[in-house]
Design a protein around this motif. Structure first.
Motif, PDB file in Angstrom:
ATOM      1  N   THR A   9      65.419 -48.286  77.442  1.00  0.00           N
ATOM      2  CA  THR A   9      64.875 -49.333  76.571  1.00  0.00           C
ATOM      3  C   THR A   9      63.357 -49.232  76.456  1.00  0.00           C
ATOM      4  O   THR A   9      62.710 -50.148  75.945  1.00  0.00           O
ATOM      5  CB  THR A   9      65.244 -50.731  77.093  1.00  0.00           C
ATOM      6  N   ALA A  10      62.788 -48.124  76.913  1.00  0.00           N
ATOM      7  CA  ALA A  10      61.336 -47.939  76.783  1.00  0.00           C
ATOM      8  C   ALA A  10      61.028 -47.061  75.574  1.00  0.00           C
ATOM      9  O   ALA A  10      61.670 -46.032  75.371  1.00  0.00           O
ATOM     10  CB  ALA A  10      60.775 -47.283  78.037  1.00  0.00           C
ATOM     11  N   LEU A  11      60.065 -47.488  74.786  1.00  0.00           N
ATOM     12  CA  LEU A  11      59.609 -46.673  73.663  1.00  0.00           C
ATOM     13  C   LEU A  11      58.642 -45.624  74.200  1.00  0.00           C
ATOM     14  O   LEU A  11      57.530 -45.933  74.632  1.00  0.00           O
ATOM     15  CB  LEU A  11      58.920 -47.550  72.615  1.00  0.00           C
ATOM     16  N   THR A  12      59.096 -44.365  74.188  1.00  0.00           N
ATOM     17  CA  THR A  12      58.263 -43.253  74.659  1.00  0.00           C
ATOM     18  C   THR A  12      58.297 -42.164  73.593  1.00  0.00           C
ATOM     19  O   THR A  12      58.972 -41.149  73.740  1.00  0.00           O
ATOM     20  CB  THR A  12      58.791 -42.686  75.998  1.00  0.00           C
ATOM     21  N   PRO A  13      57.577 -42.381  72.493  1.00  0.00           N
ATOM     22  CA  PRO A  13      57.670 -41.463  71.350  1.00  0.00           C
ATOM     23  C   PRO A  13      57.278 -40.037  71.716  1.00  0.00           C
ATOM     24  O   PRO A  13      56.355 -39.825  72.489  1.00  0.00           O
ATOM     25  CB  PRO A  13      56.658 -42.035  70.350  1.00  0.00           C
ATOM     26  N   ARG A  14      58.016 -39.111  71.143  1.00  0.00           N
ATOM     27  CA  ARG A  14      57.681 -37.715  71.348  1.00  0.00           C
ATOM     28  C   ARG A  14      56.815 -37.246  70.185  1.00  0.00           C
ATOM     29  O   ARG A  14      57.316 -36.846  69.135  1.00  0.00           O
ATOM     30  CB  ARG A  14      58.948 -36.858  71.418  1.00  0.00           C
ATOM     31  N   PHE A  15      55.517 -37.325  70.358  1.00  0.00           N
ATOM     32  CA  PHE A  15      54.596 -36.862  69.327  1.00  0.00           C
ATOM     33  C   PHE A  15      54.554 -35.333  69.332  1.00  0.00           C
ATOM     34  O   PHE A  15      54.686 -34.707  70.386  1.00  0.00           O
ATOM     35  CB  PHE A  15      53.206 -37.449  69.579  1.00  0.00           C
ATOM     36  N   ASP A  16      54.371 -34.752  68.158  1.00  0.00           N
ATOM     37  CA  ASP A  16      54.306 -33.298  68.072  1.00  0.00           C
ATOM     38  C   ASP A  16      52.927 -32.797  68.492  1.00  0.00           C
ATOM     39  O   ASP A  16      52.086 -33.559  68.969  1.00  0.00           O
ATOM     40  CB  ASP A  16      54.699 -32.811  66.665  1.00  0.00           C
ATOM     41  N   ALA A  17      52.703 -31.503  68.297  1.00  0.00           N
ATOM     42  CA  ALA A  17      51.441 -30.897  68.745  1.00  0.00           C
ATOM     43  C   ALA A  17      50.240 -31.539  68.059  1.00  0.00           C
ATOM     44  O   ALA A  17      49.123 -31.512  68.598  1.00  0.00           O
ATOM     45  CB  ALA A  17      51.465 -29.393  68.480  1.00  0.00           C
ATOM     46  N   ALA A  33      49.887 -42.397  67.364  1.00  0.00           N
ATOM     47  CA  ALA A  33      50.109 -43.518  68.283  1.00  0.00           C
ATOM     48  C   ALA A  33      49.461 -44.798  67.769  1.00  0.00           C
ATOM     49  O   ALA A  33      50.033 -45.886  67.882  1.00  0.00           O
ATOM     50  CB  ALA A  33      49.567 -43.157  69.675  1.00  0.00           C
ATOM     51  N   GLU A  34      48.274 -44.662  67.178  1.00  0.00           N
ATOM     52  CA  GLU A  34      47.574 -45.860  66.705  1.00  0.00           C
ATOM     53  C   GLU A  34      48.295 -46.482  65.506  1.00  0.00           C
ATOM     54  O   GLU A  34      48.423 -47.706  65.415  1.00  0.00           O
ATOM     55  CB  GLU A  34      46.128 -45.500  66.336  1.00  0.00           C
ATOM     56  N   ALA A  35      48.753 -45.645  64.595  1.00  0.00           N
ATOM     57  CA  ALA A  35      49.491 -46.155  63.432  1.00  0.00           C
ATOM     58  C   ALA A  35      50.752 -46.887  63.890  1.00  0.00           C
ATOM     59  O   ALA A  35      51.090 -47.965  63.372  1.00  0.00           O
ATOM     60  CB  ALA A  35      49.845 -45.006  62.488  1.00  0.00           C
ATOM     61  N   LEU A  36      51.422 -46.313  64.864  1.00  0.00           N
ATOM     62  CA  LEU A  36      52.640 -46.943  65.380  1.00  0.00           C
ATOM     63  C   LEU A  36      52.314 -48.281  66.039  1.00  0.00           C
ATOM     64  O   LEU A  36      52.983 -49.299  65.793  1.00  0.00           O
ATOM     65  CB  LEU A  36      53.333 -45.999  66.366  1.00  0.00           C
ATOM     66  N   ALA A  37      51.274 -48.311  66.847  1.00  0.00           N
ATOM     67  CA  ALA A  37      50.895 -49.552  67.524  1.00  0.00           C
ATOM     68  C   ALA A  37      50.508 -50.637  66.511  1.00  0.00           C
ATOM     69  O   ALA A  37      50.900 -51.803  66.643  1.00  0.00           O
ATOM     70  CB  ALA A  37      49.738 -49.288  68.487  1.00  0.00           C
ATOM     71  N   LYS A  38      49.768 -50.242  65.478  1.00  0.00           N
ATOM     72  CA  LYS A  38      49.353 -51.213  64.452  1.00  0.00           C
ATOM     73  C   LYS A  38      50.557 -51.711  63.653  1.00  0.00           C
ATOM     74  O   LYS A  38      50.609 -52.882  63.260  1.00  0.00           O
ATOM     75  CB  LYS A  38      48.327 -50.576  63.501  1.00  0.00           C
ATOM     76  N   THR A  39      51.505 -50.833  63.396  1.00  0.00           N
ATOM     77  CA  THR A  39      52.714 -51.229  62.674  1.00  0.00           C
ATOM     78  C   THR A  39      53.508 -52.242  63.491  1.00  0.00           C
ATOM     79  O   THR A  39      53.970 -53.267  62.959  1.00  0.00           O
ATOM     80  CB  THR A  39      53.580 -49.986  62.366  1.00  0.00           C
ATOM     81  N   ILE A  40      53.664 -51.967  64.772  1.00  0.00           N
ATOM     82  CA  ILE A  40      54.412 -52.880  65.642  1.00  0.00           C
ATOM     83  C   ILE A  40      53.709 -54.237  65.717  1.00  0.00           C
ATOM     84  O   ILE A  40      54.336 -55.293  65.598  1.00  0.00           O
ATOM     85  CB  ILE A  40      54.574 -52.268  67.056  1.00  0.00           C
ATOM     86  N   GLU A  41      52.408 -54.211  65.883  1.00  0.00           N
ATOM     87  CA  GLU A  41      51.653 -55.461  66.044  1.00  0.00           C
ATOM     88  C   GLU A  41      51.647 -56.301  64.763  1.00  0.00           C
ATOM     89  O   GLU A  41      51.794 -57.521  64.802  1.00  0.00           O
ATOM     90  CB  GLU A  41      50.207 -55.152  66.427  1.00  0.00           C
TER      91      GLU A  41
END
Lengths: 167, 167
Positions: free
Chosen positions: A37-45, A69-77
């Motif tokens: 249940t943890a969000l641990t995105p696998r970002f590419d190179a 990571a920042e775009a994802l965090a801003k989207t979630i927030e």
């Protein structure tokens, strides 16, 4: 360099083996990533994950973009879609120029956490910079390689020249 | 090395500038690619394009995979989905092990031709190697980074141990 950002509250350490390319779901086996249940995105190179964006009401595929990571965090927030522009090398809020903001109804992550699915309410006339509602406005005929693409959304929903004012 | 394979019958020459990364639709401007009827996929540095796969009936996002030129050609010819496995480094027909073949109802390409949309009839119980119908079985709660993922498809549709027989 650890490409997997720890965003979840109960993520366990991820060993380096899991950072190797592993697109094929059959051969990816990490129980925590797939069943946790943890969000641990696998970002590419390049520090990006793929974001698939569908219309929450119709189910239509609107666009495919990328998030860091920042775009994802801003989207979630914020509950509104932010992406990372590979061509401009910068964070990008969808609709910041056009006004065509995407309100996120639901955000999902896939089994190996290298892709996201945004079900959105698309504000404004469309998601595509060409003036169409969807970026996927042409069909590839099946049966024969080389056949001409067929337009499925010929008309434009908005005038991109007016919406994306030339600077 | 020209990453854009000429598959269409009336493709015009593509200059090298168009092969630079250009993920942001706002800044990609190539009229032939966006408004033409020739399929000229923009493969990435690894020779791949993103393939988004939805259920043709329900609209549900089933999976995200990748195709190289050969996988795309085989998909067009056969009407069944072929992909390229990044982890195994080989061509891969969906369902070749599981029997969960995907019959392509419609294939679309996006504005800048670096992503494909397959609307499929999913044969068998599911598309995901974890035993679920969709790979996107977990939702990311909005509003607060770090919140626990929520399962949307808890139960498994098939037993992956039985379907993907361990070798």
């Amino acid at each position: 360099m650890d490409a997997r950002l720890k965003l979840g509250h109960d993520a366990e350490g991820v060993d380096r083996a899991s950072l190797e390319p592993r697109a094929n779901p059959v051969s990816s086996h990490n129980h925590d990533i797939e069943e946790g249940t943890a969000l641990t995105p696998r970002f590419d190179a390049n520090g990006l994950v793929t974001a698939v964006v569908t219309d929450a009401a119709s189910g239509e595929l609107l666009m495919v973009a990328h998030m860091n990571a920042e775009a994802l965090a801003k989207t979630i927030e914020s509950g509104e879609a932010w992406y990372f522009s590979r061509s401009r090398g910068k964070l990008w809020k969808k609709g910041e120029t056009s006004g065509h903001v995407q309100r996120v109804v639901e955000l999902r992550v896939d089994c190996d956490q290298d892709a996201l699915w945004l079900r959105v309410e698309q504000q404004g006339a469309g998601a595509c910079h060409t003036g169409r509602r969807s970026c996927f406005y042409r069909a590839v005929p099946l049966g024969k390689n080389g056949a001409a693409l067929q337009f499925r959304e010929e008309g434009k929903a908005f005038d991109p020249e007016a919406v994306y004012r030339k600077k």
